[in-house]
Every structure is written in C-alpha cells, then in structure tokens.
Design an enzyme around this catalytic site. Sequence first.
Site, PDB file in Angstrom:
ATOM      1  N   HIS A   1      -6.911   9.375  -0.612  1.00  0.00           N
ATOM      2  CA  HIS A   1      -7.372   9.367   0.516  1.00  0.00           C
ATOM      3  C   HIS A   1      -6.611   9.668   1.695  1.00  0.00           C
ATOM      4  O   HIS A   1      -6.975   9.478   2.841  1.00  0.00           O
ATOM      5  CB  HIS A   1      -7.804   7.607   0.777  1.00  0.00           C
ATOM      6  CG  HIS A   1      -6.649   6.636   1.018  1.00  0.00           C
ATOM      7  ND1 HIS A   1      -6.331   5.771   0.115  1.00  0.00           N
ATOM      8  CD2 HIS A   1      -5.994   6.718   1.866  1.00  0.00           C
ATOM      9  CE1 HIS A   1      -5.365   5.364   0.416  1.00  0.00           C
ATOM     10  NE2 HIS A   1      -5.130   5.492   1.427  1.00  0.00           N
TER      11      HIS A   1
ATOM     12  N   HIS B   1       0.939  -1.016   0.011  1.00  0.00           N
ATOM     13  CA  HIS B   1      -0.077   0.079  -0.005  1.00  0.00           C
ATOM     14  C   HIS B   1       0.865   1.294  -0.102  1.00  0.00           C
ATOM     15  O   HIS B   1       1.768   1.587   0.780  1.00  0.00           O
ATOM     16  CB  HIS B   1      -0.730  -0.014   1.357  1.00  0.00           C
ATOM     17  CG  HIS B   1      -1.854   1.147   1.440  1.00  0.00           C
ATOM     18  ND1 HIS B   1      -2.884   1.439   0.364  1.00  0.00           N
ATOM     19  CD2 HIS B   1      -2.033   1.980   2.060  1.00  0.00           C
ATOM     20  CE1 HIS B   1      -3.825   2.440   0.757  1.00  0.00           C
ATOM     21  NE2 HIS B   1      -3.177   2.934   1.598  1.00  0.00           N
TER      22      HIS B   1
ATOM     23  N   ASP C   1      -7.910   1.151   2.429  1.00  0.00           N
ATOM     24  CA  ASP C   1      -7.616   2.121   3.170  1.00  0.00           C
ATOM     25  C   ASP C   1      -8.337   3.390   3.296  1.00  0.00           C
ATOM     26  O   ASP C   1      -8.066   4.196   4.003  1.00  0.00           O
ATOM     27  CB  ASP C   1      -6.317   2.675   3.231  1.00  0.00           C
ATOM     28  CG  ASP C   1      -5.578   3.311   4.305  1.00  0.00           C
ATOM     29  OD1 ASP C   1      -6.181   2.792   5.532  1.00  0.00           O
ATOM     30  OD2 ASP C   1      -4.793   3.867   4.348  1.00  0.00           O
TER      31      ASP C   1
ATOM     32  N   ASP D   1       0.632   5.184  -0.147  1.00  0.00           N
ATOM     33  CA  ASP D   1      -0.222   6.364  -0.072  1.00  0.00           C
ATOM     34  C   ASP D   1       0.194   7.352  -1.001  1.00  0.00           C
ATOM     35  O   ASP D   1       1.622   7.860  -0.902  1.00  0.00           O
ATOM     36  CB  ASP D   1      -0.269   7.173   1.277  1.00  0.00           C
ATOM     37  CG  ASP D   1      -1.271   5.891   2.297  1.00  0.00           C
ATOM     38  OD1 ASP D   1      -2.203   5.421   1.671  1.00  0.00           O
ATOM     39  OD2 ASP D   1      -0.775   5.886   3.513  1.00  0.00           O
TER      40      ASP D   1
HETATM   41 ZN   LIG Z   1      -3.487   4.733   2.825  1.00  0.00          ZN
END
Ligand SMILES: [Zn+2]
Length: 1032
Positions: free
Chosen positions: A572, A255, A367, A257
Amino acid sequence: MGEGAGVLSILRRHRGPAHPGAHRVTQAKLFGERCPAASLSCFQTPQRVPYAEAVRQQFRTVQVGDTFGPTWETCWFKVELRVPPAWAGLEVHFIWESDGEAMVWRDAQPVQGLTKEGEKTSYILTSSLKETEPHSLTLYVELACNGLFGAGKGSMIAPPDPDKRFTLSKAELAVFNRDVYELLVDLEILLDMAQHLGEENQRSFQALYAANQMVNVCDVTDPATFPAARRLAAGIFSQKNGASQHTIHAMGHCHIDSAWLWPYEETIRKCARSWVTVVRLMERNPELTFVCSQAQQFEWVRCWYPGLYTQIQDYVTKGRFIPVGGTWVEMDGNLPSGESMVRQFLQGQRFFQQQFGRICSEFWLPDTFGYSAQLPQLMRGCGIRRFLTQKLCWNLVNPFPHHTFFWEGIDGSRVLAHFPPGDSYGMHGRVEEMLKTVKNNKDKGRVNHSAVLFGFGDGGGGPTQKMLDRMKRMSDTDGLPRVQFSTPDQLFSALEKESSQLCTWVGELFLELHNGTYTTQAQIKKGNRECERILHDAEVLSALALARGGNFQYPAVELQRLWRLLLLNQFHDVLPGSCIQLVVEDALRYYTEICKAGVQLQGEAVESLCGELLRSNRSNLESAESTLVLNTLPWDRTEVISRIGPTGAEILALVTAPSMGYAIAREPVLPPQLVSVTKREDGSVIMENGVLAACLDTMGRLTSLRLVHSDRESVPDGCPANQFALFDDIPLYWDAWDVMDYHLETRKPVTSLLKPLEITQRGGLRGSASFCLRIGERSTLTQEIILDAMSPYLRFLTQVEWKEAHKFLKVEFPVQVRSTNATYEIQFGHLQRPTHWNTSWDWARFEVWAQKWMDLSEHGFGVALLNDSKYGASAHRNVLSLSLLRAPKSPDATADIAQHQFTYAVMPHEGSFQDAGVIQCAYNLNFPLHVVPAGSAPCSAWSAFSVSSPAVVLETVKQAEDRAEAVVVRLYEAHGSTAVAWLQTSLPVREAMLCDLLERPAEGSCLPLEQRGLRLSFSPFQVLSVLLVLRQ
Ligand SMILES: [Zn+2]
C-alpha cells in the site's frame, strides 16, 4: 520518559508552584551508576551483509560522539563490556543511543532492536546480576544509517537526504532502578487520570490527591519509602468498575510498511529488529499478545533470521504472536485486479497454514487507502468473516459514521468490520487513548468492546515495556474503560455476540483522501497491469498445455515466485506510488523480471501446446507465411493483428481466434467493410469502419463520433472529446498521495499544437492519424488514433515526454449522454458513483478509481472509456475524464519524470454497456491476441473453454494448488444479474466440483458433467471457482 522532568512539569501544572516534594521525586534517577564500554570499534559497509560476514571484517576503533553515514550505509560495532562486580544483585542494562536503527547481536543471534525514535535504548543484560554470570562479554551492534521513517530531508515525506550523518551518543552499561521506574509510571497514570478525566469527574480529583500524597511520603534518598508511595497508587488502580464498563482489547502491534521511505531490503531488517524486541517483551510479560500481518514479512524473517523465526513460531503456537490478515502483504485496496486480490489471500493463507497450521480469520488492512466493494466476497471465499482497519478516520470531508458495523459488498456478502475508535494502529497505552477509544466510539450503544492496537508503527518499532506497564495499571480501574490484553479472535467473538443491533454499510469504503494514488508513479501502475496480464496468460497457456497431456511440466514453482513478486509490489505504498525513488527502482526491476520470466513461460507453454505447428515452421522457414493466433480470453474474437513479415515490414491481417484456444490464420479474412480515412480541406480527418465514424480536428480532438448504424452522435456540439487538460496540483501536505478538490479550479485545456493531425495509415484493415501537442513548459504528447476494421472502439496510442512539477494531466470526453450515475469497473464487477455533487459524500468523490473501463449511459445509449494501465478517473455531469499523469515531488522528487506510453479507447454503444459488450472490449484491449509465426501443417481451430452466457466471464485458468492433475477455473457474473451459464470444455475432465477461493472443495459440491458442459448458477457479481480433475 526522560528522567522525571515530564512528571515535574505536569505536577507543576496541577499544583501550582513547585512543591518541595516534586523535587524530591524527580531527583530519583531511573539509572544509577554507569560504566563505559571497555572497547568500541566499527566496520562500515554500503551493503546489508549477514552477521557471519560482518564479524570477519576489519574493525576500526571509534568513540561515543562520533558520527557515521552517509544514509543507507550500515555500521557494525563491536562492543566489549565489563560489568563491575560491585553491581551484584542489580539490574544491568546495555544502553545504546543513536539516531539510526540498531540491532544488538549476542552469540551470533539477534537479541534486541534499539531505536531512540521507538523509545527503545536499553538491552536488559540481567534483572539481577549474579556472581556466576559472565562479567565480560562482546556484543555486536548493527546500525542502519536511517531512522524509523527513513531519512527525509527536512520533513518526514521529503525525498531522503543522501548525506545524512548519524551520531552515536551512548554506548555503556548502567544500573537500572526499577523501583523508581514503577513509581514514575504510577505517577504518570494518576496525573493523566487527573488531567483527562476532566474536572467534572470525581475520579480525576481522587487521582490527583493520591499523586500528591505519593510525593509527600516519598523520600528519594530512601528507597524504603517507595513501597508506601506505590501502595497509594495501587489504592486508586484497584478500585474496580461496574460490570457494564466498556472493555478495551489491547493488542501489541507494529505496522511495518513493506517498503515506503526505505527500500524493501531495509524492511527485512526492520521486521527482525521489531519482532526480536517483541519476543524479549513476551519473555518478561506473559500477558502480552502481538498481532502481526503480511506473510511476506514472515517469509523474510524465516529466510534471513531462522533462529528468531523459531522463537516466533514457538510464540505463535502459544497463541501470543498472532498472524493476522491472511494476505501476502497489506496491499492497496483499490488498484489490484480481482484475481490479484484472490492471490493475496491464496498466497497468504496457504503460507500461514503451512507455517503455523492455521489460516487467519481476520482481514487486516489498517493503513490502506480505501477498500473495494468486492472485498467482502473475496474475504468470505478465503475463510475470513472479520475485517479491521482504521484508515477511514482520515476522511477529509465526511466522518465515517461507524466503528463497528457489517460491511456488505456488491454481491451481498457481509463481514463484521471494526475500526479501532482511537483512530490509530500505533497507540502508546496512555490514559488519554483509552478514554478517546470510548468517547469517540460511534457504536458504543450497540457494542461494548473495542480494540486498541499499541506499538510504534509504519517504520516498525512495536510495543515498549512502558506501554504494557501503563495498561497493566488500567486493567480494571473505576472511571477508566477496562483494559485487557486480548486477541483479534476474542475481540471479534465478543462483537459477534453483541452484533444484533449493528448497522450495515453497503458498497465501497471510499477514503476521502489520497486519491492522487490512483495516478502517481504511472510506470508502477503500468507494470502492475502488464504483469497481471502476463501471469494470467502464462497460467492459461500452461494449464491448457498441462491438460493436453504430453510431457509438459506446469511451472508451479516459478509462477508462485512471480506472483509473489507482483503481490509484493501491490503493497500500500508501492502500487499507490507513495514511496521513495529507491523503492520505485526496486519495483520496476521486479516488473521487468516478471515480464521476462512470464514471457518465457508463455513461450514454453505455446511450444508444448502447439509444438507440431511450430516445428514444421522451424524446418522450413520459407513457409512461415501462416500465423498461429492464441486467444487467452473466454470468447471468440475477430481482430486485426499485426506481425513483422519476411521483409521486415508490418503485415496486418484480420483473424478469428476461438475462445481460450488457437487457430492458424492462413487465408486472409475480409471484413464486411474496410476502414476509410480521409482528410478534409480544413485539416480535419474522417475515419470510418462501418461501425464508427469519427471526425478529428487538427489537434486530434473528436468533434464527432457516430454509431454508423443508428447515426447516433456521441460528442456534444462545440465540446470536442479527447481534450487534454492540465491542472495545478499542489496538495496541502501529502504530495504523492493527494489531489485536492481545488485543483479543479485551475483547469487549462491543452491547445498548443506542435504537429497537426496527419494520416499515418490510409485505411484498409487499419486507419490511423497522429499529431503532437506541447503540454506545459517542458512536456510533449504524441498520439496515434487508430481505427481497426470491425472494431467498436477508437484507440488512442499515447506517448508523453513528461517533465512537469506539480501538474496533473487528464483527458476529457464530454459526451451526449445524460445520467446521474456513471459506472466504473471494480474487481470482478462494477459499481455506480454519482455524476453530480449534491451532497458532501458526492463531491468528496471528485476523483475516483476504476479498473479497465468506465461508462456513462442513458436508456438505450452510452459511451465507455477503456484503458490499458490507468486507474484514476472521474465523471462529472456529462464529462468522462481519465487521469493520466501527475508530478509530485515528495517523497520521490523524480516521480513520473519520464517517457510514458499508454492506450485508452472510446466506445459509444447502443443499449446497455452490458449488452453492448463493453466489458469484453475492455478485456480485448488489455489482452491482445498472441501471434506466433507458424508453418504449413494443417490445423483446425481449437477451443479449450467457452461460456454460454455473455454475463459470465471466465477469468482464470490455473493448475490446482495441491493437485497436479487438476485445474481450477474461476468465473464471475459481470453484468450484475442472476444468470445460468454452461461452461463447455474440450479438456479431458473426469470430475468437477465447486471450491472456495483457497481451492478447498465445498461439501457435496460435485457438478454433473453434461453434454452441454457444466451448469453454473450465478447471483449478481458472484465469483465461482471450479476444480476440474483431469483424466490422466
Ligand atoms: Zn502503512
């Protein structure tokens, strides 16, 4: 794993006092001989520069043990290595340990990401040194002065420490003893089985006894004893499960970001570091699969690391590096508009199709902070029937009751949803996680398959060799779930086969946490809403200009660029406002760029569409007394506009603009009744326009708001509306993210008047009054309350100078309405949430989100609250609240400390909100008419589109993606009703057909062109896209 100490302590726990054998195993070393770098030098820069530029710079000599920094700098190290010839036949690693994030470059290509936090400190030079291999080589190491999670001062989510130093603690060659490593992994798995299967489980004891035997037979000074020890472990691992054992689908994941505790630019490097590491692992582990989302990140690597990208493409072709998600980024699931969500998929799926020859079949949002009830329909419209997340395991109050289920949206569309039951997207392949995946699985009686996503995440990192090696030992071991390396398609296909008993969850997937993210970083929220409007208008105007012919070139490339910037900011941790200050600065810069370029595009389209009218103006400036009014919304509008007259003064006019079209406003239109504004002796002000009558006290509070026609009062006796309230806002941990329910106990009405209500416009076409309040210690609020002729709503133009710490500002509208449910606009529709706190599921939604409006209605009457840039809201009993501003200090200490400007409006209405036109009014508030000075050329009003049913909204008009001579229009049913609508158009349409959200025509979907237009049938909240092929 260190060098065996962990194993020793576990053995001690199981066996009591240290056994001589345990000492023997831990004396075996993972690494044998070492050899320092022959030379080490460094070039440091505040910029993130390409390799070719970096290696041309001056390098200075440095030492292991030196520190580097400050934060966000980049150090390029030149490392000269000489491999001792005596190491022939041995596995040789380059060891790099530092607390920054490193990328190893070899022969001008990135080859390995190394981060201590991500448990990666080895770059494997050779698994068996041959004489023919080069024994001296030069590597470059690009070290980012930030950790996997940025550089928070004292805690992960604290604002970054700008002066952090980063230590280089190792840079050397070493011999790797793979047989010792394998032995240690064997032991770890056995001991974890012993510990986590529990004493009631016989296999736990078998594993413990096997481990004990291994220690006994193993002599660390004699590698010849290792195979016998390993055979003991293999004996346990190879005892197989029965056929009905649960199957875990293990998939490598990382993951990343797209921006969070680090800026966008660093994410580009995080992608490269993480993914090159995956490619190295794939070379050595043919079973490894890796799922990877976010088209934007692929695009970054394609642009900045073309060599790596080619290797990734190769593994995508082989089905091992698996693009998932279908969206441009993993966006917020609540705040983007319906059209933005469509564009996330459109940009994402088209990218995956162009780059890899296929679209994604799973939506992937592990997430994100809650999921709109409109998403199932949007997914289905974009070729996706499957959905994966796990975030709802963060619910603070109510555990979500399923891990595998059907998720049904507001229109009835269904998708198959899976939440990895281990409650994580960054697992490490441990025994404990596999057991939790089964134990925690709430649907294990209905389905026998689950996902495990393994790999360091959030800040990147990804899988490690050890994670793989753990799970390889658990492929089919009696007592443990069966673990196979798998793909999303294999997982969901297995779940689909077993889906007959699954339950269905209807409506939104509301996250009972992080509900401060509807409000935090108000400027980002405002930028998002504004840019959604600007791109909407730029597309409508450009599409109309295109359809009207002439030489107009639809700015498809530029619009795609601007959309992608907007979509990126919907990531997000950006749109929710949970990012550091550096990211906020980036995001605001992108919004400015979209505004500037978008307005330019609008101007060019208007120029092409209405050139004649504007040209006559230019040749004769004096005649600019008339005004061109353009309406980008699909209904006729009569509104008061304002423009600057020749003397520089504001001129108001009441104008009528046709649906998605334009008109020249020349003769003044008179309203049936003008606005009157009067001040009474007690300082209160009465405003009336024949529709509404408002009474405001000196603090700008509404003591009365009546519908004139029916004399129905909206405001309860003694409870004024437009009441500001300030709350203490101190969450438990996640500062920018969370507002906790206990903040409600700290409500303080704002009553400190700085400047009492004064009339600012005396009436006529517009009446207004303004006042000023002190909020808290250091903040002030100035508001102008505006009533326009004929307007069914009262507007509140608000400016706040906000300098608070951990405070939450709301505005409250108590209303004379009794209803157990309030209605909130969501993407392409609306839903209801309770106004009471009966159950834990009800009160956990004490703070919710909405798009442009919310409404509280009883039979025959209601009050709606409209907004131009706010998302946080609540309706408790009879009080509608709009959340305005927060002041969290982590991860951005300066969050929201700024000047803010926003507008909201209150609209009492008879009948239902649908019949009263609340939906249209909220659009009108958000999409002001375009007003352009024009000349005296004659012009009749022109409308491109109109829709016969008020239940149907024509949201989008754009050029078709793959057909320059076609436009796509997108409509949705907004009332929650079954409706038939005629779409009328004056454009030269040759052919019309229904298409999906990816603009692929549906089979046999040609629509007959009839006198009344196109006949379209809608079920409640259905979204329809129509491809209109134009006559050339
Ligand atoms: Zn995230």
